[in-house]
Design a protein around this motif. Structure first.
Motif, PDB file in Angstrom:
ATOM      1  N   GLU A  43       0.819  -1.202   0.000  1.00 26.58           N
ATOM      2  CA  GLU A  43       0.000   0.000   0.000  1.00 26.58           C
ATOM      3  C   GLU A  43       0.854   1.254   0.000  1.00 26.58           C
ATOM      4  O   GLU A  43       0.448   2.290  -0.531  1.00 26.58           O
ATOM      5  CB  GLU A  43      -0.909   0.016   1.230  1.00 26.58           C
ATOM      6  CG  GLU A  43      -1.856  -1.167   1.276  1.00 26.58           C
ATOM      7  CD  GLU A  43      -2.660  -1.173   2.571  1.00 26.58           C
ATOM      8  OE1 GLU A  43      -2.473  -0.239   3.378  1.00 26.58           O
ATOM      9  OE2 GLU A  43      -3.442  -2.111   2.784  1.00 26.58           O
ATOM     10  N   SER A  44       2.008   1.179   0.652  1.00 26.89           N
ATOM     11  CA  SER A  44       2.870   2.361   0.728  1.00 26.89           C
ATOM     12  C   SER A  44       4.318   1.910   0.601  1.00 26.89           C
ATOM     13  O   SER A  44       4.612   0.719   0.446  1.00 26.89           O
ATOM     14  CB  SER A  44       2.648   3.116   2.037  1.00 26.89           C
ATOM     15  OG  SER A  44       2.947   2.274   3.136  1.00 26.89           O
ATOM     16  N   GLN A  45       5.199   2.853   0.684  1.00 25.42           N
ATOM     17  CA  GLN A  45       6.620   2.572   0.494  1.00 25.42           C
ATOM     18  C   GLN A  45       7.138   1.623   1.581  1.00 25.42           C
ATOM     19  O   GLN A  45       6.816   1.769   2.756  1.00 25.42           O
ATOM     20  CB  GLN A  45       7.417   3.878   0.509  1.00 25.42           C
ATOM     21  CG  GLN A  45       8.887   3.668   0.232  1.00 25.42           C
ATOM     22  CD  GLN A  45       9.650   4.989   0.285  1.00 25.42           C
ATOM     23  OE1 GLN A  45       9.058   6.049   0.456  1.00 25.42           O
ATOM     24  NE2 GLN A  45      10.951   4.903   0.124  1.00 25.42           N
ATOM     25  N   ILE A  46       7.958   0.671   1.142  1.00 24.93           N
ATOM     26  CA  ILE A  46       8.548  -0.305   2.078  1.00 24.93           C
ATOM     27  C   ILE A  46       9.775   0.320   2.718  1.00 24.93           C
ATOM     28  O   ILE A  46      10.693   0.763   2.024  1.00 24.93           O
ATOM     29  CB  ILE A  46       8.918  -1.613   1.346  1.00 24.93           C
ATOM     30  CG1 ILE A  46       7.664  -2.253   0.733  1.00 24.93           C
ATOM     31  CG2 ILE A  46       9.613  -2.586   2.303  1.00 24.93           C
ATOM     32  CD1 ILE A  46       7.965  -3.447  -0.154  1.00 24.93           C
ATOM     33  N   ARG A  47       9.804   0.311   4.083  1.00 27.87           N
ATOM     34  CA  ARG A  47      10.915   0.940   4.800  1.00 27.87           C
ATOM     35  C   ARG A  47      11.874  -0.085   5.441  1.00 27.87           C
ATOM     36  O   ARG A  47      13.028   0.229   5.680  1.00 27.87           O
ATOM     37  CB  ARG A  47      10.365   1.853   5.913  1.00 27.87           C
ATOM     38  CG  ARG A  47       9.486   2.971   5.412  1.00 27.87           C
ATOM     39  CD  ARG A  47      10.292   3.981   4.602  1.00 27.87           C
ATOM     40  NE  ARG A  47      11.358   4.551   5.363  1.00 27.87           N
ATOM     41  CZ  ARG A  47      11.220   5.633   6.172  1.00 27.87           C
ATOM     42  NH1 ARG A  47      10.036   6.228   6.256  1.00 27.87           N
ATOM     43  NH2 ARG A  47      12.260   6.101   6.825  1.00 27.87           N
TER      44      ARG A  47
END
Length: 674
Positions: free
Chosen positions: A49-53
């Motif tokens: 869903e969002s950037q992988i950190r």
């Protein structure tokens, strides 16, 4: 450590994050996550869903490893390489920078963009605790409740919500296994050994001994094991205490735990007593005594202080209802301690107070307090038979014969009194007492006879044995003396002992015992009388052959050897040598001019094995005798008459020949010679 190339991927890979699994490479590019084999073939891809950190491999089956994915919007996903669908574990309020899950998958720790370490409960999805100043976190692979996070130049160890334990170390924590923390510092990984003493003590403070034992197993010092064992023992957690003591090999407390467990099996369930036993083993005697008293076991406190030789404290815990026997036992132990600590006077008083008169008497005798011991023997309150008998033995052992006799006379033990006099060799007192008690004659005469034999008073010894009715013993002793004399080559003594035996058998022949015939004793009389003469004759021969000088004249040696040789033709007593006899006869015959007899003796010697010391003389004599005439020198008949008178002068002939008949026999012999 050395590395070698396994596979090469012949393509360019663009990614922001990368992790390696058993057979795959995981690439992250913004929101997209890809799984590639080592050959470069893409197997699976996931879009988030969002950037992988953050990505972390947390184990699993080879080829189907488990990944934890932290996103910028705070979501935490669980991904399996064989599954195309990620699983949402939880959602955090801010972006995730680092995360890890515990070994049992019950807790999850993450570090957000605010540098806060947050720990979640995986079942309830609730925050358990938070810690500031964190940039990385890792759970212990062997302990589900322990994690390590770094930040601010320190790494921090936290266990189960307890206060943090810090240690200076720069870098990022990438792994935590047992007591080893692995930190990434620039381009190198550093292994740091972390002592587990602090978390172990934290668990112990909260009485969580099973958890404390688990932490201690990761690596603590021997002192930490000892603290854990004693702390668990004082809280009666016997299982943990036993395991901890086994680790350090502390045998005394292990035996104590075994004793407590056995008592519990028997239904003796008294925790205060058990705790008091434990405190006593740890040296906390005051606390142990108070617990014994609270548990109505004051006797145990008394025993404890008695074993410690603290008798004043023991008396404080002695209850009024204590039995007299228990009180005396304590006094006896105090007396034993006084004796071992070189205080005999106090020990004696203690034994007297406890009624141990025999032990008190031993101390008195050891220290030479004869007068005081004598007063006790004359005191009616202590005049028990056992005590007086013991005192008599003490006096006897210390050579106080008169005092021992006084006690035995008081007891009326005449048998022991006679033994006392006999052992002390006070024969007059023993014989005086024997007049009143003739039935005890054997106790006196037999030892007296042995004493007489030791002092070479054989006639008196035989008389004593006869009075004791030990005729056989008297004969056996003389026979043993004969054997000893033969072995020691004391042939004069042997002749004398044989003569004594002959005298003894002569007495038996006059008055034979019941059931015995006198003819047997007469035969023994003649046998030993003959042996006495033979050994006496051989004593002179032995001196001539074995000693440098002899007091016998050649005539005497000639007659001794001639007479003995004729007797040896029929019998051969032990110890008498035919070679020595013939050698003496040959030498003296040649010297006195009896050449025929000398030639005969030398010829006979050739039939025997000649000792080395005689061989030269025998060979020389055998040659020189051939130069002598075949006739002997004239011998005066007066010498023969003297020999006959000597033979008939023995007193033993009175047994069988009257005096008149004896002289008639002599006259006939002289007439025949003339």
């Amino acid at each position: 450590m050395q590395y070698k190339v396994r596979e090469k991927i012949q393509q360019k890979l663009d990614c922001t994050l990368l992790v390696v699994c058993t057979g795959h490479i995981i690439l992250c590019q913004d929101k997209k996550l890809s799984s590639l084999t080592y050959s470069g073939r893409k197997e699976r891809e996931w879009n988030m869903e969002s950037q992988i950190r953050y990505i972390k491999v947390v184990g699993g089956i080879p080829g189907n490893e488990e990944l934890l994915i932290g996103l910028k919007h705070g979501q935490v996903y669980q991904v399996f390489l064989s599954n195309s669908f990620p699983v949402l574990l939880l959602k955090h309020q801010s972006s995730v920078r680092c995360l890890d899950i515990s070994a049992m998958r019950t807790k999850l720790a993450l570090v957000d963009e605010n540098n806060t370490c947050v720990v979640y409960d995986m079942k309830k999805k609730e925050i358990l605790f938070q810690e500031p100043n964190a940039n990385s976190v890792s759970w212990n692979s062997l302990c589900d409740d322990m994690l390590c996070f770094t930040g601010g130049g320190y790494f921090n160890i936290k266990a189960n919500g307890f206060p943090v334990h810090q240690q200076r170390q720069a870098g990022f924590v990438v792994g935590y296994y047992g007591s080893s923390v692995f930190c990434l510092n620039q381009s190198s990984v550093v292994k740091v050994e972390v002592p587990q003493s602090s978390p172990t003590l934290q668990y112990m403070e909260r009485k969580m001994f099973n958890d404390a034992y688990g932490i201690a197993c990761l690596g603590v010092t021997e002192d930490d094991w000892k603290v854990l064992a004693f702390e668990a023992l004082e809280n009666l957690d016997l299982e943990v205490a036993q395991k901890a003591l086994v680790r350090i090999g502390h045998l005394p407390h292990l035996l104590l735990i075994q004793s407590i467990l056995e008592r519990k099996k028997r239904g003796q369930d008294n925790d205060k007593v058990y705790l008091a036993d434990i405190l006593a083993h740890q040296g906390k005697f005051d606390k142990a005594a108070r617990l014994y008293k609270e548990a109505d076991q004051s006797s145990k406190a008394v025993e404890m202080y008695t074993d410690l030789r603290q008798f004043d404290l023991a008396k404080e815990y002695m209850e009024e209802g204590c039995s007299e026997g228990f009180t005396k036992e304590i006094i006896k132990k105090q007396a034993e301690w006084c004796k071992s600590s070189s205080d005999p006077k106090a020990a004696c008083e203690m034994y007297l107070a406890a009624g141990e008169y025999i032990k008190a008497a031993d101390i008195m005798m050891e220290n030479g307090w004869i007068d005081r011991l004598l007063q006790m023997t004359r005191n009616p309150s202590t005049n028990t038979t056992e005590f007086l008998q013991h005192c008599a033995k003490l006096f006897q052992n210390s050579d106080q014969i008169e005092l021992a006799a006084e006690i035995l006379d008081k007891l009326g033990e005449w048998k022991e009194l006679i033994k006392l006099y006999v052992d002390a060799q006070q024969w007059n007192q023993a014989f005086n007492l024997l007049k009143d008690h003739p039935e005890l004659k054997e106790l006196v005469y037999v030892p007296h006879a042995m004493w007489l034999l030791e002092n070479d008073q054989f006639n008196e010894a035989q008389d004593a044995l006869s009075k004791a009715g030990r005729q056989t013993a008297a004969v056996n002793i003389l026979e043993q003396l004969v054997e000893n004399a033969i072995v020691e080559t004391r042939f004069e003594d042997c002749a004398y002992y044989n003569w004594l035996l002959a005298s003894s058998y002569r007495q038996h022949a006059k008055e034979p015992p019941k059931g015995e015939k006198s003819e047997v004793f007469v035969k023994q009389f003649w046998n030993h009388l003959k042996l006495a003469g033979m050994y006496y004759a051989y004593s002179g021969i032995h001196k001539f052959t074995d000693q440098p000088f002899t007091s016998h004249l050649p005539d005497a040696l000639f007659n001794m050897s001639r007479c003995l040789y004729h007797q040896l033709l029929n019998t051969h007593p032990p110890g008498i040598s035919k070679v020595c006899t013939l050698y003496t006869l040959a030498r003296q015959s040649k010297h006195l001019g009896a050449f025929k007899l000398a030639r005969y003796a030398f010829d006979k010697l050739q039939m025997f094995i000649i000792p080395q010391r005689f061989s030269e003389q025998v060979e020389l004599g055998s040659i020189t005798i051939r130069s002598k005439p075949f006739e002997d020198k004239e011998v005066s008949y007066q010498i023969i008459i003297i020999i006959l008178l000597f033979l008939i002068s023995f007193d033993y002939t009175n047994v069988f020949f009257p005096t008149s008949a004896k002289w008639r026999y002599v006259k006939k012999l002289i007439a025949v010679i003339l």
